[in-house]
Scaffold this motif. Structure first.
Motif, PDB file in Angstrom:
ATOM      1  N   ALA A  41      -2.766   1.249   4.580  1.00 60.14           N
ATOM      2  CA  ALA A  41      -1.584   0.563   5.107  1.00 60.14           C
ATOM      3  C   ALA A  41      -1.658   0.442   6.627  1.00 60.14           C
ATOM      4  CB  ALA A  41      -0.311   1.312   4.699  1.00 60.14           C
TER       5      ALA A  41
ATOM      6  N   TRP B 152      -3.901   9.598  -1.342  1.00 60.12           N
ATOM      7  CA  TRP B 152      -3.592   9.709   0.098  1.00 60.12           C
ATOM      8  C   TRP B 152      -4.268   8.603   0.908  1.00 60.12           C
ATOM      9  CZ3 TRP B 152      -7.614   9.995   3.439  1.00 60.12           C
ATOM     10  CH2 TRP B 152      -8.827  10.503   2.988  1.00 60.12           C
TER      11      TRP B 152
ATOM     12  N   CYS C 234       0.818  -1.219   0.000  1.00 57.40           N
ATOM     13  CA  CYS C 234       0.000   0.000   0.000  1.00 57.40           C
ATOM     14  C   CYS C 234       0.850   1.266   0.000  1.00 57.40           C
ATOM     15  CB  CYS C 234      -0.939   0.010   1.214  1.00 57.40           C
ATOM     16  SG  CYS C 234      -2.197  -1.283   1.191  1.00 57.40           S
ATOM     17  N   LEU C 235       2.090   1.166   0.430  1.00 52.87           N
ATOM     18  CA  LEU C 235       2.984   2.328   0.411  1.00 52.87           C
ATOM     19  C   LEU C 235       3.760   2.435  -0.899  1.00 52.87           C
ATOM     20  CD1 LEU C 235       4.422   2.110   4.048  1.00 52.87           C
ATOM     21  CD2 LEU C 235       2.542   3.533   3.207  1.00 52.87           C
TER      22      LEU C 235
ATOM     23  N   TRP D 270      -4.111   5.555   0.540  1.00 49.84           N
ATOM     24  CA  TRP D 270      -3.271   4.373   0.739  1.00 49.84           C
ATOM     25  C   TRP D 270      -2.595   4.385   2.113  1.00 49.84           C
ATOM     26  CZ3 TRP D 270      -3.931   0.254  -1.973  1.00 49.84           C
ATOM     27  CH2 TRP D 270      -4.346   0.321  -3.300  1.00 49.84           C
ATOM     28  N   LEU D 271      -2.403   5.562   2.695  1.00 55.02           N
ATOM     29  CA  LEU D 271      -1.748   5.633   4.017  1.00 55.02           C
ATOM     30  C   LEU D 271      -2.634   5.028   5.107  1.00 55.02           C
ATOM     31  CD1 LEU D 271      -0.073   9.167   3.801  1.00 55.02           C
ATOM     32  CD2 LEU D 271       1.022   6.917   3.633  1.00 55.02           C
TER      33      LEU D 271
END
Length: 423
Positions: A387, A381, A300-301, A383-384
């Motif tokens: 994760a 954004w 995800c990062l 995705w942060l």
């Protein structure tokens, strides 16, 4: 000499050893030919051969998913009552009969009846297949056998997809009808194959068996079910969210999506058995699940970096992200099998395996919409926090499994029996 040994090791990791492990793997491959063929061609069959609208197909499949969610635990209990092999065989025969009726379906009501019935049968068959594999093999061989089955399933899915391509190329009503009748025949052949597998002695049931839904009161086990189920979201990420991200946020060619799917299939066939080693105990399975969750978080990062790169660098980033997610899938799958093989009690295994699958069903309900919203529609954004979610799940799975190990299972009275097949 070193090269020869490497080749022999690679072959051992793909070709299962002779005996029951090989028989189960061959069964899985045969079954997957029919299943893979239908998954690849079903959308066109529903709309072209049955004349349904996309909205009707979506609604019917959603209702079927709800039936599968509600039926996983009670239908899993059938395995405890009648035995896994009997439920498995009867379920495959019903599958074959239902597929054979598809060409005669008239309208949405008939379609809904068939897909709902198939969802219920598949829920029972899935539990029975897993319970048979667990009961038929000694503890040290169970996860490895499931890994061989997973590898064989992917081979079968690939063959099914190739056949579906031929059907789609012909593109006639007769071809689509022939497709589902061929699938029906494949399921009948699989049923005959399963019937010829070694018979197992019936596990002694408790004097007062618990109700089929009582397992839901086992809080430690259900915590493991939910956490382990959430980690299976790697499938949604790979097959749904990542392709949407590639299409909407990168300059990579569309053909790369198909290439990444092929890469996934090849690596699972080649590496699943090797990566599964060490997950045959509850503690080892928990650690594997944790590693899988952390690799999903790392994916995800890495993936959103492809949204700001260009050209060849975008391709490199996407391949790197895909490799992380494939490795996560390989490791998490082994962890899931280890939990399935070790935590459920022998005399209530069907109900508990069904309950473990309940977490996966919950994931199917929330992950496609939730992960797409976070990962794709936010512009990057999201995705942060995505994760972060997987880091939290990964951190919680090991203590949850330890809690489940410390807590006796509800209604469990029998210790692990010696399940020697009956000749």
């Amino acid at each position: 000499m070193g090269t020869r040994e490497t080749i022999r090791t690679a072959v051992r990791d793909v070709v299962p050893p002779a005996g029951l492990t090989r028989a189960l793997a061959v069964q899985a491959m045969v079954y997957a030919v029919g299943s893979g063929l239908f998954h690849a061609g079903s959308a066109v069959f529903f709309t072209r051969a049955l004349g349904l609208s996309a909205a009707q197909v979506g609604l019917g499949l959603s209702v079927a998913a709800g039936v599968s969610l509600l039926g996983t635990v009670p239908l899993g209990g059938l395995t405890d009552r009648y035995g896994p092999q009997r439920v498995w065989v009867v379920g495959l025969v019903l599958n074959a009969a239902l597929f054979a009726t598809y060409p005669f379906v008239g309208g949405f009501a008939g379609f809904l009846a068939v897909v709902v019935a198939l969802a219920a049968v598949d829920a029972a068959v899935g539990v029975a297949r897993q319970v048979y594999s667990i009961n038929a093999l000694p503890p040290a061989e169970r996860v490895t056998a499931m890994a061989y089955q997973r590898s064989s399933l992917n081979v079968g899915f690939g063959l099914g997809a190739v056949i579906s391509g031929l059907v789609l190329a012909v593109d006639t009503i007769t071809a689509y009808r022939g497709m589902v009748w061929f699938i029906s025949t494949v399921f009948l052949v699989t049923a005959l194959f399963v019937r010829r597998l070694p018979r197992l002695p019936q596990v002694a049931r408790p004097a007062e068996p618990m109700s089929r839904l009582a397992v839901l009161r086992d809080r430690p086990f259900m915590a493991v079910s939910v956490l382990s189920g959430l980690l299976t979201a790697h499938g949604v990420l790979y097959l749904t969210v990542m392709p949407l991200w590639i299409l909407t946020h990168t300059d990579a060619p569309k053909t790369m999506i198909a290439g990444l799917v092929l890469l996934n299939t090849i690596l699972i066939v080649l590496l699943q058995v090797r990566v599964s080693r060490g997950a045959d105990t509850a503690a080892g399975a928990a650690r594997a699940s944790r590693r899988g969750g952390l690799l999903i978080a790392l994916f995800c990062l890495v993936l959103p970096i492809s949204g700001v790169t260009r050209g060849l660098l975008t391709v490199v980033v996407l391949v790197a992200a895909a490799m992380l997610l494939i490795l996560a899938e390989l490791i998490e799958s082994a962890g899931s099998w280890g939990l399935t093989a070790t935590l459920p009690p022998a005399d209530q295994r069907g109900a508990y395996v069904g309950a473990l699958g309940l977490g996966v069903q919950v994931q199917y309900l929330i992950a496609p919409a939730g992960l797409t919203a976070l990962g794709v529609t936010t512009g990057g954004w999201g995705w942060l926090p995505t994760a972060a979610i997987f880091v939290l799940v990964a951190a919680a799975i090991v203590p949850a499994v330890a809690w489940a190990q410390r807590t006796p299972r509800l209604g469990a009275e029998a210790a692990e029996p010696a399940m020697t097949p009956v000749p």
